[in-house]
Design a protein around this motif. Structure first.
Motif, mmCIF file in Angstrom:
data_model
loop_
_atom_site.group_PDB
_atom_site.id
_atom_site.type_symbol
_atom_site.label_atom_id
_atom_site.label_comp_id
_atom_site.label_asym_id
_atom_site.label_seq_id
_atom_site.Cartn_x
_atom_site.Cartn_y
_atom_site.Cartn_z
ATOM 1 N N ARG A 21 0.856 -1.185 0.000
ATOM 2 C CA ARG A 21 0.000 0.000 0.000
ATOM 3 C C ARG A 21 0.894 1.238 0.000
ATOM 4 O O ARG A 21 1.687 1.449 0.919
ATOM 5 C CB ARG A 21 -0.878 -0.025 1.240
ATOM 6 N N GLY A 23 0.683 5.452 -0.843
ATOM 7 C CA GLY A 23 -0.105 6.623 -1.192
ATOM 8 C C GLY A 23 -1.587 6.346 -1.353
ATOM 9 O O GLY A 23 -2.244 6.922 -2.202
ATOM 10 N N GLY A 24 -2.110 5.433 -0.571
ATOM 11 C CA GLY A 24 -3.531 5.123 -0.631
ATOM 12 C C GLY A 24 -3.911 4.122 -1.711
ATOM 13 O O GLY A 24 -5.077 3.780 -1.853
ATOM 14 N N GLN A 25 -2.935 3.639 -2.476
ATOM 15 C CA GLN A 25 -3.211 2.657 -3.522
ATOM 16 C C GLN A 25 -2.427 1.385 -3.252
ATOM 17 O O GLN A 25 -1.345 1.422 -2.670
ATOM 18 C CB GLN A 25 -2.831 3.197 -4.890
ATOM 19 N N THR A 26 -2.979 0.273 -3.689
ATOM 20 C CA THR A 26 -2.294 -1.001 -3.559
ATOM 21 C C THR A 26 -1.633 -1.330 -4.888
ATOM 22 O O THR A 26 -2.269 -1.277 -5.936
ATOM 23 C CB THR A 26 -3.281 -2.120 -3.176
ATOM 24 N N ARG A 39 8.283 1.868 -0.524
ATOM 25 C CA ARG A 39 7.914 2.518 0.744
ATOM 26 C C ARG A 39 8.861 3.684 1.044
ATOM 27 O O ARG A 39 8.425 4.758 1.455
ATOM 28 C CB ARG A 39 7.953 1.514 1.889
ATOM 29 N N HIS A 42 8.231 6.623 -1.352
ATOM 30 C CA HIS A 42 7.006 7.336 -0.989
ATOM 31 C C HIS A 42 7.243 8.206 0.247
ATOM 32 O O HIS A 42 6.816 9.361 0.291
ATOM 33 C CB HIS A 42 5.870 6.357 -0.737
ATOM 34 N N THR A 46 6.881 12.250 0.253
ATOM 35 C CA THR A 46 5.937 12.867 1.176
ATOM 36 C C THR A 46 6.644 13.893 2.066
ATOM 37 O O THR A 46 6.138 14.986 2.286
ATOM 38 C CB THR A 46 5.251 11.784 2.041
#
Length: 55
Positions: A21, A23-26, A39, A42, A46
């Motif tokens: 998962r 950024g809100g997507q799988t 990870r 991201h 962020t």
């Protein structure tokens, strides 16, 4: 039909794909190393966005 590939390295995925998962997507990756790379990428993106928003 197109073959599914790893979201990090474009390696063809098999039945051992790992769902991550981000950024809100799988997304699916081929191995734990690629999962870690996504990870970390991201988290870095962020943090950069949050720093820019504070400036």
């Amino acid at each position: 039909m197109s073959e599914k590939t790893c979201a990090a390295c474009d390696y063809p995925l098999d039945e051992n794909a790992i769902e991550v998962r981000v950024g809100g997507q799988t997304v699916e990756v081929c191995c734990e190393d690629c999962a870690t790379k996504l990870r970390e990428a991201h988290a870095s993106a962020t943090a950069s966005q949050q720093a820019a928003a504070r400036a």
